[in-house]
Design a protein around this motif. Structure first.
Motif, PDB file in Angstrom:
ATOM      1  N   ARG A 153       0.828  -1.205   0.000  1.00  0.00           N
ATOM      2  CA  ARG A 153       0.000   0.000   0.000  1.00  0.00           C
ATOM      3  C   ARG A 153       0.863   1.255   0.000  1.00  0.00           C
ATOM      4  NH1 ARG A 153      -3.568  -3.102   3.216  1.00  0.00           N
ATOM      5  NH2 ARG A 153      -2.430  -2.517   5.110  1.00  0.00           N
ATOM      6  N   HIS A 154       1.948   1.224   0.760  1.00  0.00           N
ATOM      7  CA  HIS A 154       2.849   2.377   0.822  1.00  0.00           C
ATOM      8  C   HIS A 154       3.378   2.738  -0.560  1.00  0.00           C
ATOM      9  CE1 HIS A 154       6.059   4.993   2.368  1.00  0.00           C
ATOM     10  NE2 HIS A 154       6.868   4.363   1.545  1.00  0.00           N
ATOM     11  N   MET A 155       3.663   1.717  -1.377  1.00  0.00           N
ATOM     12  CA  MET A 155       4.237   1.970  -2.693  1.00  0.00           C
ATOM     13  C   MET A 155       3.195   2.315  -3.752  1.00  0.00           C
ATOM     14  SD  MET A 155       7.394  -0.721  -3.206  1.00  0.00           S
ATOM     15  CE  MET A 155       6.538  -2.213  -2.689  1.00  0.00           C
ATOM     16  N   TYR A 156       2.058   1.616  -3.730  1.00  0.00           N
ATOM     17  CA  TYR A 156       1.151   1.685  -4.869  1.00  0.00           C
ATOM     18  C   TYR A 156      -0.237   2.254  -4.577  1.00  0.00           C
ATOM     19  CZ  TYR A 156       4.823  -1.295  -6.700  1.00  0.00           C
ATOM     20  OH  TYR A 156       6.045  -1.782  -7.087  1.00  0.00           O
ATOM     21  N   SER A 157      -0.622   2.319  -3.329  1.00  0.00           N
ATOM     22  CA  SER A 157      -1.895   2.941  -2.948  1.00  0.00           C
ATOM     23  C   SER A 157      -1.659   3.826  -1.722  1.00  0.00           C
ATOM     24  CB  SER A 157      -2.955   1.869  -2.636  1.00  0.00           C
ATOM     25  OG  SER A 157      -3.292   1.136  -3.789  1.00  0.00           O
ATOM     26  N   PRO A 158      -0.801   4.846  -1.855  1.00  0.00           N
ATOM     27  CA  PRO A 158      -0.398   5.636  -0.684  1.00  0.00           C
ATOM     28  C   PRO A 158      -1.545   6.468  -0.126  1.00  0.00           C
ATOM     29  CG  PRO A 158       0.375   6.670  -2.698  1.00  0.00           C
ATOM     30  CD  PRO A 158      -0.183   5.336  -3.098  1.00  0.00           C
ATOM     31  N   ASP A 159      -1.442   6.767   1.164  1.00  0.00           N
ATOM     32  CA  ASP A 159      -2.373   7.679   1.813  1.00  0.00           C
ATOM     33  C   ASP A 159      -2.039   9.091   1.353  1.00  0.00           C
ATOM     34  OD1 ASP A 159      -3.901   9.262   3.439  1.00  0.00           O
ATOM     35  OD2 ASP A 159      -3.267   8.353   5.327  1.00  0.00           O
ATOM     36  N   LEU A 160      -2.911   9.666   0.542  1.00  0.00           N
ATOM     37  CA  LEU A 160      -2.614  10.960  -0.070  1.00  0.00           C
ATOM     38  C   LEU A 160      -2.706  12.119   0.911  1.00  0.00           C
ATOM     39  CD1 LEU A 160      -4.438  10.445  -3.479  1.00  0.00           C
ATOM     40  CD2 LEU A 160      -1.998  10.239  -2.994  1.00  0.00           C
ATOM     41  N   ARG A 161      -3.044  11.840   2.156  1.00  0.00           N
ATOM     42  CA  ARG A 161      -3.031  12.895   3.167  1.00  0.00           C
ATOM     43  C   ARG A 161      -1.635  13.070   3.750  1.00  0.00           C
ATOM     44  NH1 ARG A 161      -7.548  10.193   6.829  1.00  0.00           N
ATOM     45  NH2 ARG A 161      -6.126   8.482   6.309  1.00  0.00           N
ATOM     46  N   ASN A 162      -0.768  12.111   3.507  1.00  0.00           N
ATOM     47  CA  ASN A 162       0.574  12.142   4.090  1.00  0.00           C
ATOM     48  C   ASN A 162       1.625  11.953   3.004  1.00  0.00           C
ATOM     49  OD1 ASN A 162      -0.392  12.212   6.897  1.00  0.00           O
ATOM     50  ND2 ASN A 162      -1.095  10.118   6.480  1.00  0.00           N
ATOM     51  N   GLY A 163       2.882  12.087   3.397  1.00  0.00           N
ATOM     52  CA  GLY A 163       3.992  11.801   2.490  1.00  0.00           C
ATOM     53  C   GLY A 163       4.469  12.942   1.643  1.00  0.00           C
ATOM     54  N   TRP A 164       3.850  14.105   1.763  1.00  0.00           N
ATOM     55  CA  TRP A 164       4.233  15.195   0.884  1.00  0.00           C
ATOM     56  C   TRP A 164       5.553  15.842   1.293  1.00  0.00           C
ATOM     57  CZ3 TRP A 164       1.825  14.536  -3.308  1.00  0.00           C
ATOM     58  CH2 TRP A 164       0.510  14.062  -3.311  1.00  0.00           C
ATOM     59  N   GLY A 165       6.053  15.543   2.480  1.00  0.00           N
ATOM     60  CA  GLY A 165       7.365  16.053   2.854  1.00  0.00           C
ATOM     61  C   GLY A 165       8.485  15.350   2.114  1.00  0.00           C
ATOM     62  N   VAL A 166       8.179  14.170   1.532  1.00  0.00           N
ATOM     63  CA  VAL A 166       9.173  13.384   0.808  1.00  0.00           C
ATOM     64  C   VAL A 166       8.929  13.455  -0.692  1.00  0.00           C
ATOM     65  CG1 VAL A 166      10.122  11.072   0.465  1.00  0.00           C
ATOM     66  CG2 VAL A 166       9.468  11.832   2.767  1.00  0.00           C
ATOM     67  N   HIS A 167       7.667  13.351  -1.104  1.00  0.00           N
ATOM     68  CA  HIS A 167       7.324  13.299  -2.520  1.00  0.00           C
ATOM     69  C   HIS A 167       6.620  14.575  -2.967  1.00  0.00           C
ATOM     70  CE1 HIS A 167       8.259   9.008  -2.531  1.00  0.00           C
ATOM     71  NE2 HIS A 167       7.519   8.883  -1.445  1.00  0.00           N
ATOM     72  N   VAL A 168       6.952  15.001  -4.173  1.00  0.00           N
ATOM     73  CA  VAL A 168       6.221  16.101  -4.800  1.00  0.00           C
ATOM     74  C   VAL A 168       5.003  15.560  -5.535  1.00  0.00           C
ATOM     75  CG1 VAL A 168       6.341  17.961  -6.490  1.00  0.00           C
ATOM     76  CG2 VAL A 168       8.318  17.472  -5.041  1.00  0.00           C
ATOM     77  N   VAL A 169       5.179  14.372  -6.137  1.00  0.00           N
ATOM     78  CA  VAL A 169       4.099  13.689  -6.840  1.00  0.00           C
ATOM     79  C   VAL A 169       3.967  12.281  -6.290  1.00  0.00           C
ATOM     80  CG1 VAL A 169       3.274  12.834  -9.072  1.00  0.00           C
ATOM     81  CG2 VAL A 169       4.458  15.035  -8.946  1.00  0.00           C
ATOM     82  N   GLN A 170       2.745  11.852  -6.003  1.00  0.00           N
ATOM     83  CA  GLN A 170       2.495  10.485  -5.566  1.00  0.00           C
ATOM     84  C   GLN A 170       1.591   9.803  -6.582  1.00  0.00           C
ATOM     85  OE1 GLN A 170       2.358   9.487  -1.297  1.00  0.00           O
ATOM     86  NE2 GLN A 170       1.763  11.614  -0.969  1.00  0.00           N
ATOM     87  N   GLU A 171       1.806   8.503  -6.749  1.00  0.00           N
ATOM     88  CA  GLU A 171       1.069   7.738  -7.739  1.00  0.00           C
ATOM     89  C   GLU A 171       0.214   6.664  -7.088  1.00  0.00           C
ATOM     90  OE1 GLU A 171       4.062   8.025 -11.603  1.00  0.00           O
ATOM     91  OE2 GLU A 171       3.848   6.128 -10.516  1.00  0.00           O
ATOM     92  N   VAL A 172      -0.964   6.449  -7.657  1.00  0.00           N
ATOM     93  CA  VAL A 172      -1.849   5.361  -7.264  1.00  0.00           C
ATOM     94  C   VAL A 172      -1.958   4.427  -8.470  1.00  0.00           C
ATOM     95  CG1 VAL A 172      -4.200   4.705  -6.625  1.00  0.00           C
ATOM     96  CG2 VAL A 172      -3.140   6.743  -5.608  1.00  0.00           C
ATOM     97  N   LYS A 173      -1.656   3.151  -8.271  1.00  0.00           N
ATOM     98  CA  LYS A 173      -1.717   2.174  -9.345  1.00  0.00           C
ATOM     99  C   LYS A 173      -3.012   1.369  -9.255  1.00  0.00           C
ATOM    100  CE  LYS A 173       2.496   2.895 -11.014  1.00  0.00           C
ATOM    101  NZ  LYS A 173       2.737   3.405 -12.380  1.00  0.00           N
ATOM    102  N   LEU A 174      -3.681   1.214 -10.400  1.00  0.00           N
ATOM    103  CA  LEU A 174      -4.905   0.435 -10.494  1.00  0.00           C
ATOM    104  C   LEU A 174      -4.765  -0.571 -11.628  1.00  0.00           C
ATOM    105  CD1 LEU A 174      -7.428   3.415 -10.284  1.00  0.00           C
ATOM    106  CD2 LEU A 174      -6.814   1.877  -8.406  1.00  0.00           C
TER     107      LEU A 174
END
Length: 347
Positions: A153-174
């Motif tokens: 989940r951390h890699m492919y379905s991340p919680d989009l409320r968090n993680g922005w301190g590390v990533h500028v863009v986050q991806e969700v895979k379906l």
């Protein structure tokens, strides 16, 4: 292309404790007891490898210097001290670049094939990786399965409320079944006709009807995708910034392949009962000093080690994706050793 977690121990700890990162170091003298254990082999001619580090594009000078030492001085590999690996001897390898591989999403498996100098097709390597994962998943405890699902989940379905301190863009895979494409397009068109923006309509339908990659079984389906017409699913990628939806990659031609990740590497290591070392070279804009711009990231099999290691190479000049996103093969040539000073690093 490949993908590494920012915390590279997350996946490894799902099955067992991971080895620590081995930073590059050029010791004045390697441990004498290790040198005595070296299995001396007549050195294979370096000329057999066409690509020297001078010919590899995209490297900074500090990276090239370290990599040239691995080729000229060699690295000492010592097998683990257990009953299963008692027949293995320590070996010094000279690491040479094994050439470019296509950046088509299959590079982990193509590079592994070349690094092993084997006859196994890259697609077969992908299938064996997934088969190994499913077999090991079937015998995992409830707690282990939860940890594996969390890592996926951390890699492919991340919680989009968090993680922005590390990533500028986050991806969700379906995952979209190829047989559902017509129905998906029809549903999207209906929302567009009702006045919804195309990308918003696509996001809504794909999230509602496609399979998220968020656990072991869905990861297995995802990792089987090689961008071939024979694939059962197509990859849909939703990209987000902190402000919201950025883009929808609908992959209409079905050419996108699942990038190899840490889970896949450890499954490969387990399948072949060999350690796999990813040699990562980071550029100056990745915020690392020269001494640490090249390091070894080991992936150990979840069983005994019966063969010498495999070496893969990742190069990058940015922080995104842990500094690199493409695997290339390293050719490990066993060689004789004249003196301890010739070892660039002890693994």
């Amino acid at each position: 292309m490949g993908k590494l977690l920012c915390d590279s121990t997350t996946v490894a700890e799902s099955f067992q404790g991971s080895s620590p990162i081995v930073p590059w170091k050029d010791p004045k003298s390697a441990p004498l007891e290790a040198i005595k254990a070296v299995d001396l082999v007549n050195q294979t001619s370096i000329s057999a490898v066409n690509d020297s580090w001078d010919d590899v594009i995209g490297l900074e000078e500090q990276q090239r210097r370290h990599l040239q030492r691995f080729q000229s001085k060699g690295v000492l590999w010592k097998p683990p001290e257990d009953e299963h690996s008692s027949t293995l001897r320590s070996v010094v390898f000279r690491l040479s670049h094994g050439g470019e591989v296509s950046a088509d999403g299959n590079c982990l498996f193509t590079a592994s094939q070349k690094a092993m100098c084997g006859e196994i097709d890259a697609r077969d390597l992908r299938k064996r990786t997934v088969s190994r994962f499913l077999e090991d998943l079937g015998s995992a405890t409830f707690q282990e399965r939860e940890s594996i699902d969390d890592a996926i989940r951390h890699m492919y379905s991340p919680d989009l409320r968090n993680g922005w301190g590390v990533h500028v863009v986050q991806e969700v895979k379906l995952l979209a079944s190829k047989g559902d494409r017509v129905a998906l397009d029809s549903a999207i068109d209906e929302l567009v006709h009702l006045g919804m923006q195309r990308e918003m309509a696509a996001e809504s339908i794909y999230k509602e009807r496609c399979t998220p990659v968020n656990d072991g079984p869905s990861w297995a389906k995802y990792m089987l995708i090689s961008g071939s017409p024979d694939d059962e699913h197509d990859i849909i990628t939703l990209q987000y910034t902190e402000e919201g939806l950025l883009s929808v990659d609908e992959n209409r031609e079905g050419h996108a392949a699942a990038f190899g990740d840490d889970i896949a590497i450890e499954c490969l290591a387990t399948e072949f009962k060999r350690e796999i070392y990813v040699v990562q070279a980071h550029g100056s804009d990745a915020m690392v000093d020269e001494e640490n711009c090249v390091f070894f990231l080991p992936h150990r099999p979840r069983s005994q080690i019966l063969e010498p290691p495999i070496f893969l190479f990742m190069k990058g000049t940015g922080w995104c994706g842990a500094g690199a996103d493409h695997y290339e093969p390293l050719i490990a040539q066993p060689c004789s050793l004249a003196s301890p000073e010739k070892v660039a690093i002890v693994l």
